[in-house]
Design an enzyme around this catalytic site. Structure first.
Site, PDB file in Angstrom:
ATOM      1  N   HIS A 118       0.819  -1.211   0.000  1.00  0.00           N
ATOM      2  CA  HIS A 118       0.000   0.000   0.000  1.00  0.00           C
ATOM      3  C   HIS A 118       0.858   1.269   0.000  1.00  0.00           C
ATOM      4  O   HIS A 118       0.613   2.205  -0.773  1.00  0.00           O
ATOM      5  CB  HIS A 118      -0.937   0.001   1.212  1.00  0.00           C
ATOM      6  CG  HIS A 118      -1.716   1.277   1.343  1.00  0.00           C
ATOM      7  ND1 HIS A 118      -1.290   2.322   2.138  1.00  0.00           N
ATOM      8  CD2 HIS A 118      -2.865   1.688   0.758  1.00  0.00           C
ATOM      9  CE1 HIS A 118      -2.159   3.324   2.039  1.00  0.00           C
ATOM     10  NE2 HIS A 118      -3.117   2.958   1.216  1.00  0.00           N
ATOM     11  N   CYS A 172      35.042   1.398 -24.147  1.00  0.00           N
ATOM     12  CA  CYS A 172      34.166   1.629 -23.001  1.00  0.00           C
ATOM     13  C   CYS A 172      34.938   2.449 -21.968  1.00  0.00           C
ATOM     14  O   CYS A 172      35.868   1.953 -21.338  1.00  0.00           O
ATOM     15  CB  CYS A 172      33.677   0.308 -22.397  1.00  0.00           C
ATOM     16  SG  CYS A 172      34.971  -0.902 -22.083  1.00  0.00           S
TER      17      CYS A 172
END
Length: 810
Positions: free
Chosen positions: A433, A764
């Site tokens: 919730h 990279c």
């Protein structure tokens, strides 16, 4: 259909009957009719229609009484809201059913379970509001559900309680906030056969990643017993993630499993005393995952079937929020609710907002951590609700912008939650919730944050960060942050593919919408350090070490797994798979582990297996470990994880990369070990890249190229080895420069050799994003791809575009 009837069979309802039966019941009826033939199990039931609710209100003269109570009420005053809500609910609960309505309900009840079974068989009584899932507001969870209801008297009482739940404090407040008239909404009730998940398992599933909005994942949260505790956030559930595209192709595409504590379970109560009760979950049971892989895959298939059906029905993509239950008696799975997801489905996918903490050296300020909900950052003063009854919340001085800290939340807390800048709960998972409401309100939340109510004191200033992956962090004090907004549609098309370096699987889904051409570097070290959390050889050999503390630690880690080896292989495979699924079908280059000895030494158990080295940077690392008798068994588990990702999960976009490989002979030794453990270059499309970071990789590029599918330039190590310096030494740091002519000559030579040999070559590193002239150099030399960190992706694409345009102009 006769709208004057007060009841109808659940299977007779359809999506066009929302005004009569509410969104939840219309959805259940639609699925019973159309998805049961497709193998989806939905419990049977009957409906008390909204006509019955409105007739009940008018027959008891309640409409005028309710209007009078609310007419001049100041709903923003929590004390007055509580008084109004209580009065209205008492009026409804003391009302009586018209005789014909009561008889019709009892008749339908008997038809569902048999008159002789009313005291023995429990039913679920679920509210379904007629405005529950409108496009502009989600009313889901605003009304109540009652479980294990038995007998006529208890059933009628539960139905009235459902009617009354239309006027809980949070429901009144919610409608006021969205300007919905209190009598423009009706309430229907579903009476449904109970699934015996009190003896089994239950939970929630979404056909979308609830944090990032990634479309291709099913997210499942589950725990033992009835499902209310998962929905309420009263337990920390297990979490499973399944990749939809490959699931639909028949692969066992479970890309993540996280074991929750599952502290409590809700079971049937003693008849005549209580309908349900909460007990501690037996310790041995909580140590295991609540669902088997077979059950996870079946449930995920059903979630996909439901999503696909509703997407066709609504004429647009319709991600779904599903509640499910596993009957512990029959072993059968059931879907007990399904409704459209209402947060990410309304977002504009092209617009990306990033939040970044500005303070780099903030690790020492971390107080607690839990599960991140959302991706925002907030700071403010704590208000700790430990020991405060929710019915007395109106007495609390909670200011707008305060940070709410509580054991858990339920819908009664929503008037307070609306004022909070952030929410922290001890318990709960991503579908509880507190998490759902936080997403709806657009505030960060950290759930499953064990010890929050004990350690966070009212009045203390803190910063709550959900911007650093799946882990939500609580920092002491106020830490500044920055907010960046991007329109992905503004990014230009470039000829040079720009990829991403992704270290953490936790952030992979968050960047999946970026137009990256794959992942140029996924480091296994991050996964081993943060997922596996122990030295691989110590994991395998701890029983021989006579270290009771280490063995106890390892036994706590491997809960839910068959043994130590399965733990390593599966955990590593989940980390890799989560990254690979985010970018599928684009290539994801996974670098085998490249810890240095000093880094491995610092891991739990590492001291038993790592030698002392004067210079670990150029010592026993990378490829030299893989065929060594002292590490080969651990590398074998890395190979088995790759095999599992590619063959079991179907993620054949995974490419492996071998780091710090000094000679061609060493490369061939590594291949022999890979072959021994079930992965082989060229088999099933398997590609192998070499991290070009040692000068010998460039000097012998012709020879290396004969045995690989691509090079990826590791500019950090290449620079230090070409220039002969230690990049960790401050004394020579001023000499470190990847744009040095010597380094650039090496890169040029490698690119040219790779092109001549017909193998790919990429880079990279941060250089191309930090230095436009370096990016220009790479593009001019014909680099096949550039891979950068996510925070550099936007500027790198734009820089590459400018360079390409200039080159075309000449």
């Amino acid at each position: 259909m006769n709208n004057n009837k007060f009841t109808m069979r659940l299977i007779d309802a359809s999506i066009g009957d929302i005004d009569l039966v509410g969104g939840k019941n219309a959805s259940l009826g639609e699925m019973l009719q159309h998805l049961t033939p497709r193998g989806v199990h939905i419990p049977d039931g009957f409906i008390v229609t909204s006509e019955a609710y409105f007739r009940f209100i008018t027959e008891n003269n309640l409409d005028q009484k309710i209007k009078a109570i609310l007419e001049d009420a100041d709903i923003s005053d929590l004390q007055e809201l509580a008084r109004c809500g209580c009065s209205i609910r008492e009026y409804i609960q003391s009302g009586t059913f018209p005789t014909s309505m009561e008889q019709e309900i009892i008749t339908a009840y008997g038809a569902l379970i048999g008159l002789e079974n009313m005291q023995d068989i429990g039913v679920a009584v679920r509210s379904s509001a007629t405005a529950e899932d409108l496009p502009d507001a989600s009313f889901a969870g605003q009304q109540d559900t009652y479980l294990n209801i038995r007998g006529q008297h208890e059933l009628l009482k539960a139905i009235k309680d459902c009617f009354a739940s239309l006027f809980t404090d949070r429901a009144i407040s919610y409608r006021e906030a969205f300007n919905f008239g209190h009598f423009n909404i009706g309430l229907s009730v579903c009476i449904q056969q109970m699934v015996r998940s009190d003896r089994g398992v239950s939970g929630v599933a979404f056909s979308i990643d609830t944090e990032s909005g990634f479309k291709d994942a099913v997210i499942i949260n589950g725990s033992y017993g009835l499902g209310e505790l998962v929905v309420q956030g009263a337990v920390n559930p297990d979490e499973f993630i399944v990749y939809k595209p490959l699931l639909k192709k028949g692969y066992a595409a479970i890309v993540e499993k996280k074991l929750g504590e599952k502290q409590l379970q809700m079971i049937y109560g003693d008849f005549g005393k209580e309908t349900v009760r909460v007990i501690p979950t037996p310790v041995e049971r909580a140590k295991n995952f609540c669902l088997t892989d077979t059950q996870i895959l079946l449930l995920s298939k059903w979630v996909c079937v439901i999503e696909d059906y509703y997407s066709v029905l609504k004429g647009k993509w319709c991600p779904m929020d599903v509640e499910w239950a596993l009957d512990g008696v029959s072993g059968e799975l059931y879907i007990v609710q399904a409704r459209p997801e209402t947060i990410h489905s309304r977002k504009l996918s092209n617009y990306v907002t990033e939040y970044k903490i500005d303070e780099k050296n903030r690790a020492s300020r971390i107080l607690l951590q839990g599960i991140a909900v959302g991706d925002k950052v907030a700071y403010g003063r704590i208000h700790n609700f430990k020991g405060i009854d929710k019915h007395k919340m109106h007495e609390v001085s909670f200011n707008a912008g305060d940070i709410m800290v509580a054991e858990m939340t339920d819908p009664d807390w929503e008037p307070i939650m609306k004022k909070a800048s952030a929410i922290i709960t001890n318990k709960g998972g991503r579908t509880c919730h507190a998490a759902i409401v936080a997403r709806e309100l657009g505030v960060p939340a950290v759930v499953g944050c064990t010890g929050a109510t004990e350690q966070l004191t009212t009045g203390l200033e803190i910063t709550v960060s959900c911007a650093e992956g799946d882990v939500g962090l609580i920092y002491s004090g106020i830490i500044p942050y920055s907010k960046y907004e991007h329109d992905l549609a503004d990014l230009p098309e470039v000829h040079t593919p720009v990829m991403m370096n992704i270290g953490s699987p936790d952030i992979a889904f968050r960047y999946a919408d970026y137009p990256a051409k794959g992942v140029g570097l996924a480091r296994e070290e991050f996964i081993i350090n943060n997922y596996i959390k122990v030295h691989p050889m110590a994991l395998l050999k701890h029983g021989e070490l006579n270290d009771n503390e280490l063995s106890a630690y390892i036994h706590s880690l491997i809960k839910g797994y068959a043994d130590e080896r399965h733990y390593f292989v599966e955990k590593l495979s989940y980390g890799i798979a989560k990254i690979a699924s985010a970018y599928y079908p684009n290539k994801v280059i996974v670098r085998f582990s490249d810890f240095k000895t000093n880094e491995y030494y610092n891991m739990p158990g590492g001291k038993y297996f790592e030698p002392g080295e004067e210079n670990p940077m150029i010592g026993w690392r990378g490829a030299s470990r893989y065929y060594s008798a002292a590490y080969k068994e651990a590398f074998g588990m890395e190979c088995q994880a790759i095999k599992r990702v590619r063959e079991t999960m179907g993620l054949e976009n995974v490419v492996v990369m071998i780091p710090f490989c000094r000679t061609v002979d060493e490369l061939l030794h590594v291949y022999q070990v890979m072959d021994e453990f079930g992965i082989k270059r060229g088999q099933n499309g398997m590609e192998v890249y070499l991290m070009a970071e040692v000068p010998s990789n460039v000097i012998l590029a012709e020879e290396f190229a004969c045995h690989i599918d691509g090079f990826s330039i590791g500019s950090n190590d290449l620079t230090q080895l070409v220039l002969g310096l230690d990049r960790d030494s401050a004394l020579v740091s001023s000499l470190y420069n990847e744009r040095n002519d010597a380094v650039k000559i090496m890169i040029t030579n490698l690119i040219r050799t790779a092109k001549r040999k017909g193998v790919k070559v990429g880079i990279c590193g941060q250089g191309p994003s930090d230095y436009p002239d370096f990016a220009q150099f790479l593009v001019e030399e014909g680099i096949d791809s550039i891979s950068v960190t996510p925070d550099s992706f936007m500027k790198t694409v734009k820089a590459v575009k400018e360079i390409e345009d200039r080159l075309l102009a000449y």
